[in-house]
Design a protein around this motif. Structure first.
Motif, PDB file in Angstrom:
ATOM      1  N   LEU A 157       0.812  -1.213   0.000  1.00  0.00           N
ATOM      2  CA  LEU A 157       0.000   0.000   0.000  1.00  0.00           C
ATOM      3  C   LEU A 157       0.849   1.267   0.000  1.00  0.00           C
ATOM      4  CD1 LEU A 157      -2.907  -1.071   2.386  1.00  0.00           C
ATOM      5  CD2 LEU A 157      -3.130  -0.421  -0.025  1.00  0.00           C
ATOM      6  N   LEU A 158       2.064   1.219   0.522  1.00  0.00           N
ATOM      7  CA  LEU A 158       2.941   2.385   0.426  1.00  0.00           C
ATOM      8  C   LEU A 158       3.365   2.596  -1.025  1.00  0.00           C
ATOM      9  CD1 LEU A 158       4.445   4.695   1.774  1.00  0.00           C
ATOM     10  CD2 LEU A 158       6.351   3.109   2.201  1.00  0.00           C
ATOM     11  N   ALA A 159       3.669   1.507  -1.730  1.00  0.00           N
ATOM     12  CA  ALA A 159       3.966   1.624  -3.161  1.00  0.00           C
ATOM     13  C   ALA A 159       2.759   2.164  -3.905  1.00  0.00           C
ATOM     14  CB  ALA A 159       4.389   0.263  -3.724  1.00  0.00           C
ATOM     15  N   GLY A 160       1.560   1.721  -3.524  1.00  0.00           N
ATOM     16  CA  GLY A 160       0.348   2.251  -4.135  1.00  0.00           C
ATOM     17  C   GLY A 160       0.166   3.730  -3.858  1.00  0.00           C
ATOM     18  N   ALA A 161       0.562   4.174  -2.667  1.00  0.00           N
ATOM     19  CA  ALA A 161       0.458   5.596  -2.324  1.00  0.00           C
ATOM     20  C   ALA A 161       1.375   6.446  -3.201  1.00  0.00           C
ATOM     21  CB  ALA A 161       0.782   5.806  -0.848  1.00  0.00           C
ATOM     22  N   ARG A 162       2.533   5.904  -3.586  1.00  0.00           N
ATOM     23  CA  ARG A 162       3.421   6.647  -4.485  1.00  0.00           C
ATOM     24  C   ARG A 162       2.729   6.927  -5.818  1.00  0.00           C
ATOM     25  NH1 ARG A 162       7.610   2.829  -3.029  1.00  0.00           N
ATOM     26  NH2 ARG A 162       7.414   1.974  -5.148  1.00  0.00           N
ATOM     27  N   GLY A 163       1.944   5.970  -6.293  1.00  0.00           N
ATOM     28  CA  GLY A 163       1.217   6.185  -7.539  1.00  0.00           C
ATOM     29  C   GLY A 163       0.159   7.257  -7.408  1.00  0.00           C
ATOM     30  N   VAL A 164      -0.575   7.240  -6.299  1.00  0.00           N
ATOM     31  CA  VAL A 164      -1.578   8.274  -6.043  1.00  0.00           C
ATOM     32  C   VAL A 164      -0.905   9.638  -5.937  1.00  0.00           C
ATOM     33  CG1 VAL A 164      -3.332   9.079  -4.422  1.00  0.00           C
ATOM     34  CG2 VAL A 164      -3.131   6.635  -4.924  1.00  0.00           C
ATOM     35  N   GLN A 165       0.242   9.683  -5.264  1.00  0.00           N
ATOM     36  CA  GLN A 165       0.981  10.935  -5.117  1.00  0.00           C
ATOM     37  C   GLN A 165       1.369  11.506  -6.477  1.00  0.00           C
ATOM     38  OE1 GLN A 165       5.107  10.521  -4.014  1.00  0.00           O
ATOM     39  NE2 GLN A 165       5.074  12.359  -2.734  1.00  0.00           N
ATOM     40  N   LEU A 166       1.883  10.647  -7.376  1.00  0.00           N
ATOM     41  CA  LEU A 166       2.322  11.149  -8.676  1.00  0.00           C
ATOM     42  C   LEU A 166       1.147  11.668  -9.491  1.00  0.00           C
ATOM     43  CD1 LEU A 166       4.853  11.566 -10.403  1.00  0.00           C
ATOM     44  CD2 LEU A 166       4.342   9.380 -11.518  1.00  0.00           C
ATOM     45  N   ALA A 167      -0.003  10.992  -9.416  1.00  0.00           N
ATOM     46  CA  ALA A 167      -1.185  11.471 -10.125  1.00  0.00           C
ATOM     47  C   ALA A 167      -1.642  12.815  -9.566  1.00  0.00           C
ATOM     48  CB  ALA A 167      -2.306  10.440 -10.024  1.00  0.00           C
ATOM     49  N   GLU A 168      -1.643  12.934  -8.253  1.00  0.00           N
ATOM     50  CA  GLU A 168      -2.067  14.173  -7.615  1.00  0.00           C
ATOM     51  C   GLU A 168      -1.135  15.325  -8.002  1.00  0.00           C
ATOM     52  OE1 GLU A 168      -2.114  14.906  -3.045  1.00  0.00           O
ATOM     53  OE2 GLU A 168      -4.027  13.942  -3.540  1.00  0.00           O
ATOM     54  N   LEU A 169       0.169  15.069  -7.979  1.00  0.00           N
ATOM     55  CA  LEU A 169       1.132  16.109  -8.346  1.00  0.00           C
ATOM     56  C   LEU A 169       1.076  16.408  -9.845  1.00  0.00           C
ATOM     57  CD1 LEU A 169       4.201  15.079  -6.159  1.00  0.00           C
ATOM     58  CD2 LEU A 169       2.747  17.098  -5.875  1.00  0.00           C
ATOM     59  N   GLY A 170       0.778  15.388 -10.660  1.00  0.00           N
ATOM     60  CA  GLY A 170       0.654  15.615 -12.091  1.00  0.00           C
ATOM     61  C   GLY A 170      -0.496  16.559 -12.414  1.00  0.00           C
ATOM     62  N   LEU A 171      -1.631  16.367 -11.770  1.00  0.00           N
ATOM     63  CA  LEU A 171      -2.774  17.249 -11.978  1.00  0.00           C
ATOM     64  C   LEU A 171      -2.475  18.657 -11.460  1.00  0.00           C
ATOM     65  CD1 LEU A 171      -5.708  14.843 -11.060  1.00  0.00           C
ATOM     66  CD2 LEU A 171      -5.158  15.766 -13.334  1.00  0.00           C
ATOM     67  N   ARG A 172      -1.799  18.728 -10.333  1.00  0.00           N
ATOM     68  CA  ARG A 172      -1.436  20.039  -9.792  1.00  0.00           C
ATOM     69  C   ARG A 172      -0.430  20.745 -10.699  1.00  0.00           C
ATOM     70  NH1 ARG A 172       1.970  20.696  -4.297  1.00  0.00           N
ATOM     71  NH2 ARG A 172       2.622  22.861  -4.582  1.00  0.00           N
ATOM     72  N   SER A 173       0.531  20.000 -11.229  1.00  0.00           N
ATOM     73  CA  SER A 173       1.506  20.574 -12.151  1.00  0.00           C
ATOM     74  C   SER A 173       0.820  21.150 -13.375  1.00  0.00           C
ATOM     75  CB  SER A 173       2.518  19.505 -12.573  1.00  0.00           C
ATOM     76  OG  SER A 173       3.329  19.952 -13.640  1.00  0.00           O
ATOM     77  N   SER A 174      -0.150  20.412 -13.897  1.00  0.00           N
ATOM     78  CA  SER A 174      -0.876  20.885 -15.072  1.00  0.00           C
ATOM     79  C   SER A 174      -1.669  22.141 -14.750  1.00  0.00           C
ATOM     80  CB  SER A 174      -1.811  19.783 -15.575  1.00  0.00           C
ATOM     81  OG  SER A 174      -2.536  20.202 -16.703  1.00  0.00           O
ATOM     82  N   ALA A 175      -2.329  22.167 -13.591  1.00  0.00           N
ATOM     83  CA  ALA A 175      -3.150  23.325 -13.220  1.00  0.00           C
ATOM     84  C   ALA A 175      -2.305  24.567 -12.972  1.00  0.00           C
ATOM     85  CB  ALA A 175      -3.967  22.992 -11.976  1.00  0.00           C
ATOM     86  N   GLU A 176      -1.108  24.365 -12.396  1.00  0.00           N
ATOM     87  CA  GLU A 176      -0.260  25.499 -12.044  1.00  0.00           C
ATOM     88  C   GLU A 176       0.774  25.832 -13.107  1.00  0.00           C
ATOM     89  OE1 GLU A 176       1.441  24.647  -8.228  1.00  0.00           O
ATOM     90  OE2 GLU A 176      -0.513  24.488  -7.223  1.00  0.00           O
ATOM     91  N   GLY A 177       0.939  24.956 -14.084  1.00  0.00           N
ATOM     92  CA  GLY A 177       1.879  25.223 -15.168  1.00  0.00           C
ATOM     93  C   GLY A 177       3.329  25.251 -14.733  1.00  0.00           C
TER      94      GLY A 177
END
Length: 386
Positions: free
Chosen positions: A356-376
């Motif tokens: 589940l910690l490895a799974g959390a890394r995937g959720v983290q990257l998706a969350e940061l990816g969406l934030r990166s896109s929104a903030e440019g």
């Protein structure tokens, strides 16, 4: 003398495409068809699925189709989790329903195996990992692409030092998903509604995290641009709806060790490549292109000398200049292979890192990816710990 050990698995979400085809039929039922899982010590592990969901008639139809006991069907999750004979809870429901169900299963003391993403946000994903740790249960997250023949061959090249210093990884994933008006869509409509947990970043960035992490190195930064190329689609009833989730994402990832990964993910692209996903890896000593099943390589010593001349037609077939990487082993279904490793982890306590910690890394990257896109802007990916 062979001893059979039965493991009962509550499988929630098997009426869905992935839960049914890959996890029930091609994994658990396939293990049963081969006579169980031989543990190598005279014990054969026998998985006994209990089909869980909301639609009793659909579950009973599946049970009848595959010769399962009609009593191994349940619509009351709490009753299933209260059953001491259930050893493992598996979840392949829609993402929005997953975190709550996993939380209840952990509280009931069941071992956990789940599809990804494990939660809708990083806080929830880390909370699940901490709860599982504190409960002392075994837990695993599906990371199936690591078990694809093409990527296993690619990993073999990496481990063997074929590439020298790895410079870059370029990935292309996707296909055209029909809008649903004149041809039925190949994916459910919730995939295109952010309010229902949809979006290609949420779906695919967790995959890219574990592929990059396990084969090449930890993702240290992300810069992404998410887009909704097709703003209107038609649902399963033929009704038009507005797509509120991204259907394409273009990501750049910096990895530990200095390699740069670029991965395009799209449900609005027509395929002009050998497989639906391909990764090209370039290093100082060689390059390779891997897909779902195949992997081609070109070593430094056999690299041709292309010359740019736009005035003359190309006379070389560039793909013919690459060498196929041999199988050298038989590759089983990737989902089944990971299920077998998790079952051995549960019963024999063998090492298992896709938790589940490895799974959390995937959720983290998706969350940061969406934030990166929104903030440019490019964002750092912090290391996670419990």
């Amino acid at each position: 003398m062979t001893t059979r050990k039965t493991v009962r698995i509550a499988m929630n979400g098997v009426t869905g495409r992935m839960g049914y085809r890959q996890h029930l039929v091609r994994s658990i039922l396939a293990i049963r068809e081969q006579g169980g899982l031989d543990l190598g010590d005279g014990t054969v592990l026998w998985p006994e699925p209990v089909l869980v969901g909301r639609r009793e008639h659909a579950l009973r139809a599946l049970a009848e189709r595959h010769g399962l006991d009609q009593e191994a069907v349940a619509t009351d999750l709490d009753a299933v989790l209260a059953d001491d004979s259930i050893d493992i809870y598996f979840d392949s429901q829609v993402t929005l329903a997953r975190e709550e169900a996993l939380t209840r299963a952990i509280a009931a003391g069941k071992h956990i195996y789940t599809e990804k993403p494990t939660a809708t946000g990083l806080d929830g994903a880390l909370r699940l990992a901490r709860q599982a740790r504190d409960a002392g249960i075994k837990h695993g997250v599906v990371q199936d692409k690591l078990f694809l023949p093409g990527l296993r061959k690619l990993k073999r090249l990496v481990d063997g030092g074929f590439f020298g210093r790895i410079l870059s990884i370029r990935g292309e994933f996707g296909y055209w998903v029909f809008e649903g008006d004149w041809q039925a869509a190949q994916r459910p409509s919730w995939n295109y509604r952010s309010e229902d947990g949809g979006g290609i970043v949420v779906d695919m960035f967790p995959h890219w995290e574990y592929v990059l992490h396990d084969i090449f190195g930890r993702v240290e930064t992300v810069q992404a641009l998410a887009a909704t190329h097709i703003p209107e689609r038609w649902d399963e009833q033929g009704k038009p709806y507005q797509a509120t989730a991204d259907d394409a994402a273009y990501g750049v990832f910096e990895l530990a060790g200095g390699a740069i990964a670029q991965i395009n993910s799209s449900w609005a692209v027509r395929v002009n490549r050998d497989e639906l996903v391909e990764f090209q890896v370039d290093g100082t000593e060689g390059s390779a292109v891997a897909g779902l099943r195949n992997c081609r390589a070109q070593h430094r010593s056999s690299t041709p000398k292309p010359v740019w001349n736009p005035d003359l037609p190309a006379t070389e077939v560039f793909r013919d200049q690459w060498q196929q990487v041999p199988d050298n082993e038989e590759f089983d279904n990737g989902f089944k292979a990971q299920w077998e490793l998790f079952l051995r982890h549960v019963v024999l306590d063998e090492p298992y890192s896709w938790d589940l910690l490895a799974g959390a890394r995937g959720v983290q990257l998706a969350e940061l990816g969406l934030r990166s896109s929104a903030e440019g802007r490019r964002l750092t990916v912090p290391e996670l710990s419990l």
